[in-house]
Design a protein around this motif. Structure first.
Motif, mmCIF file in Angstrom:
data_model
loop_
_atom_site.group_PDB
_atom_site.id
_atom_site.type_symbol
_atom_site.label_atom_id
_atom_site.label_comp_id
_atom_site.label_asym_id
_atom_site.label_seq_id
_atom_site.Cartn_x
_atom_site.Cartn_y
_atom_site.Cartn_z
ATOM 1 N N ILE A 204 -96.026 117.852 11.885
ATOM 2 C CA ILE A 204 -97.260 117.318 12.469
ATOM 3 C C ILE A 204 -97.165 117.377 13.997
ATOM 4 O O ILE A 204 -98.083 117.838 14.681
ATOM 5 N N PHE A 205 -96.020 116.922 14.525
ATOM 6 C CA PHE A 205 -95.808 116.914 15.976
ATOM 7 C C PHE A 205 -95.904 118.322 16.549
ATOM 8 O O PHE A 205 -96.616 118.556 17.546
ATOM 9 N N GLU A 206 -95.201 119.271 15.923
ATOM 10 C CA GLU A 206 -95.156 120.636 16.459
ATOM 11 C C GLU A 206 -96.518 121.326 16.374
ATOM 12 O O GLU A 206 -96.832 122.186 17.198
ATOM 13 N N ASN A 207 -97.329 120.972 15.394
ATOM 14 C CA ASN A 207 -98.677 121.532 15.325
ATOM 15 C C ASN A 207 -99.479 121.184 16.576
ATOM 16 O O ASN A 207 -100.129 122.052 17.161
ATOM 17 N N VAL A 208 -99.408 119.928 16.974
ATOM 18 C CA VAL A 208 -100.199 119.491 18.133
ATOM 19 C C VAL A 208 -99.580 120.008 19.432
ATOM 20 O O VAL A 208 -100.286 120.360 20.379
ATOM 21 N N ALA A 209 -98.256 120.083 19.464
ATOM 22 C CA ALA A 209 -97.561 120.517 20.683
ATOM 23 C C ALA A 209 -97.635 122.023 20.904
ATOM 24 O O ALA A 209 -97.361 122.508 22.008
ATOM 25 N N TYR A 210 -98.034 122.761 19.885
ATOM 26 C CA TYR A 210 -97.958 124.223 19.921
ATOM 27 C C TYR A 210 -98.676 124.816 21.134
ATOM 28 O O TYR A 210 -98.116 125.637 21.876
ATOM 29 N N GLY A 211 -99.911 124.401 21.351
ATOM 30 C CA GLY A 211 -100.692 124.961 22.460
ATOM 31 C C GLY A 211 -100.079 124.682 23.816
ATOM 32 O O GLY A 211 -100.153 125.502 24.738
ATOM 33 N N LEU A 212 -99.463 123.509 23.948
ATOM 34 C CA LEU A 212 -98.803 123.163 25.209
ATOM 35 C C LEU A 212 -97.619 124.091 25.460
ATOM 36 O O LEU A 212 -97.429 124.590 26.570
ATOM 37 N N LYS A 213 -96.858 124.318 24.408
ATOM 38 C CA LYS A 213 -95.643 125.119 24.576
ATOM 39 C C LYS A 213 -95.959 126.574 24.891
ATOM 40 O O LYS A 213 -95.272 127.192 25.701
ATOM 41 N N ILE A 214 -97.007 127.124 24.261
ATOM 42 C CA ILE A 214 -97.326 128.520 24.585
ATOM 43 C C ILE A 214 -97.986 128.634 25.962
ATOM 44 O O ILE A 214 -98.084 129.715 26.522
ATOM 45 N N ASN A 215 -98.416 127.473 26.508
ATOM 46 C CA ASN A 215 -98.909 127.454 27.890
ATOM 47 C C ASN A 215 -97.820 127.021 28.864
ATOM 48 O O ASN A 215 -98.096 126.567 29.973
ATOM 49 N N ASN A 216 -96.562 127.130 28.398
ATOM 50 C CA ASN A 216 -95.376 126.907 29.246
ATOM 51 C C ASN A 216 -95.210 125.476 29.742
ATOM 52 O O ASN A 216 -94.637 125.245 30.804
ATOM 53 N N VAL A 217 -95.723 124.507 28.989
ATOM 54 C CA VAL A 217 -95.423 123.108 29.303
ATOM 55 C C VAL A 217 -94.066 122.800 28.688
ATOM 56 O O VAL A 217 -93.881 122.905 27.479
ATOM 57 N N ASP B 216 -91.972 119.942 29.898
ATOM 58 C CA ASP B 216 -91.597 118.539 30.054
ATOM 59 C C ASP B 216 -91.811 117.785 28.742
ATOM 60 O O ASP B 216 -92.940 117.636 28.258
ATOM 61 N N LYS B 217 -90.714 117.283 28.161
ATOM 62 C CA LYS B 217 -90.798 116.636 26.846
ATOM 63 C C LYS B 217 -91.642 115.366 26.874
ATOM 64 O O LYS B 217 -92.308 115.027 25.892
ATOM 65 N N ASN B 218 -91.598 114.662 27.990
ATOM 66 C CA ASN B 218 -92.407 113.434 28.100
ATOM 67 C C ASN B 218 -93.894 113.768 28.124
ATOM 68 O O ASN B 218 -94.698 113.073 27.489
ATOM 69 N N ILE C 213 -95.275 116.441 26.847
ATOM 70 C CA ILE C 213 -95.629 116.918 25.504
ATOM 71 C C ILE C 213 -95.825 115.740 24.555
ATOM 72 O O ILE C 213 -96.838 115.654 23.849
ATOM 73 N N ALA C 214 -94.872 114.793 24.565
ATOM 74 C CA ALA C 214 -94.963 113.641 23.655
ATOM 75 C C ALA C 214 -96.199 112.790 23.956
ATOM 76 O O ALA C 214 -96.903 112.352 23.033
ATOM 77 N N THR C 215 -96.461 112.582 25.230
ATOM 78 C CA THR C 215 -97.627 111.785 25.620
ATOM 79 C C THR C 215 -98.921 112.472 25.204
ATOM 80 O O THR C 215 -99.852 111.824 24.703
ATOM 81 N N THR C 216 -98.966 113.787 25.397
ATOM 82 C CA THR C 216 -100.172 114.546 25.060
ATOM 83 C C THR C 216 -100.385 114.584 23.546
ATOM 84 O O THR C 216 -101.517 114.471 23.073
ATOM 85 N N VAL C 217 -99.314 114.732 22.798
ATOM 86 C CA VAL C 217 -99.425 114.729 21.326
ATOM 87 C C VAL C 217 -99.999 113.398 20.858
ATOM 88 O O VAL C 217 -100.935 113.356 20.046
ATOM 89 N N GLU C 218 -99.473 112.305 21.380
ATOM 90 C CA GLU C 218 -99.979 110.979 20.987
ATOM 91 C C GLU C 218 -101.452 110.818 21.371
ATOM 92 O O GLU C 218 -102.277 110.388 20.559
ATOM 93 N N LYS C 219 -101.776 111.187 22.602
ATOM 94 C CA LYS C 219 -103.159 111.066 23.078
ATOM 95 C C LYS C 219 -104.108 111.901 22.215
ATOM 96 O O LYS C 219 -105.202 111.441 21.852
#
Length: 253
Positions: free
Chosen positions: A103-116, A118-120, A122-128
């Motif tokens: 579930i986490f990686e699904n939401v984080a996927y777009g951030l990671k392919i946009n070269n984000v 910073d784990k904090n 990513i985690a904050t954005t996933v929660e938001k």
């Protein structure tokens, strides 16, 4: 007060090879409003929706004429950055399509392919994003579980959260509730009502009652043409054209 325009389509035509799917579509999509797109199957609704962020580009042999302007710029211009365009104009499809990840990686996927990285962040954005998609309370203790463990309605809200994570300005939805049961559909509709506070939304739907409930404006498409476009209340209570009235009252379609 005059509505602020998010996207303008002017005499937009779309062809699959020699087949013309859209004919001279001219309409404005307004900021922080829900625009419902209705009409019979196979008459251009989804083609138009996918044209707004060039999702149709992946199809061979397509051709366009006319213009679609976003922030005053032609989205089909050769210098347009399509990746950036699709980040700003996100898409949610008819069938929920979570990735085979947590579930986490699904939401984080777009951030990671946009070269984000910073784990904090990513985690904050996933929660938001999960909170914005009204899903956080249901999954906050299961973020590492597979997305496929979620119900159909939850999967669709997860896909909405994934789209929101890259902070789009516009959200395109192609029949997002058509495969869902009435309870899950209601949650999606309530979510759309909340999201329009911060996003511009265009939604294709076959469900007349749904269009009447959630849309501020409604566009009626038929045979690749825009037959009528107005505020939803007018379309459903006093349409200008007989064919619109016939469709929304169930005489055909």
């Amino acid at each position: 007060m005059r509505e602020e325009i998010a996207i303008t389509s002017k005499d937009f035509c779309f062809y699959y090879g020699k087949t013309q799917a859209l004919k001279n579509i001219s309409m404005d999509i307004y900021k922080n409003k829900v625009t419902g797109i209705i009409g019979p199957s196979g008459y251009g609704k989804s083609t138009f929706l996918r044209s707004l962020n060039r999702m149709n580009d992946v199809i061979r042999g397509i051709k366009t004429q006319g213009t679609i302007l976003y922030e005053g710029k032609e989205i089909y211009a050769s210098e347009q950055d399509v990746v950036s365009l699709r980040r700003r104009i996100g898409m949610v499809f008819q069938k929920s399509n979570p990735f085979p990840k947590s579930i986490f990686e699904n939401v984080a996927y777009g951030l990671k392919i946009n070269n984000v990285k910073d784990k904090n962040i990513i985690a904050t954005t996933v929660e938001k994003s999960l909170k914005s998609a009204a899903l956080w309370n249901e999954v906050k203790d299961r973020l590492q579980e597979s997305a496929f463990a979620l119900s159909g309605g939850q999967q669709q809200r997860l896909c909405i959260a994934r789209a929101l994570a890259v902070e789009p300005e516009i959200l395109l939805m192609d029949e997002p509730a058509s495969a869902l049961d009435p309870t899950a559909t209601l949650k999606i509709e309530e979510l759309i009502h909340e999201l329009k506070q911060n996003y511009t939304i265009a939604i294709v739907t076959h469900n007349m009652q749904q269009a009447a409930r959630i849309s501020d404006y409604t566009a009626f498409f038929m045979n690749g043409e825009l037959i009528e476009y107005d505020k939803t209340q007018k379309i459903f209570t006093n349409p200008s054209k007989r064919i619109t009235e016939d469709y929304i009252t169930g005489r055909f379609g």
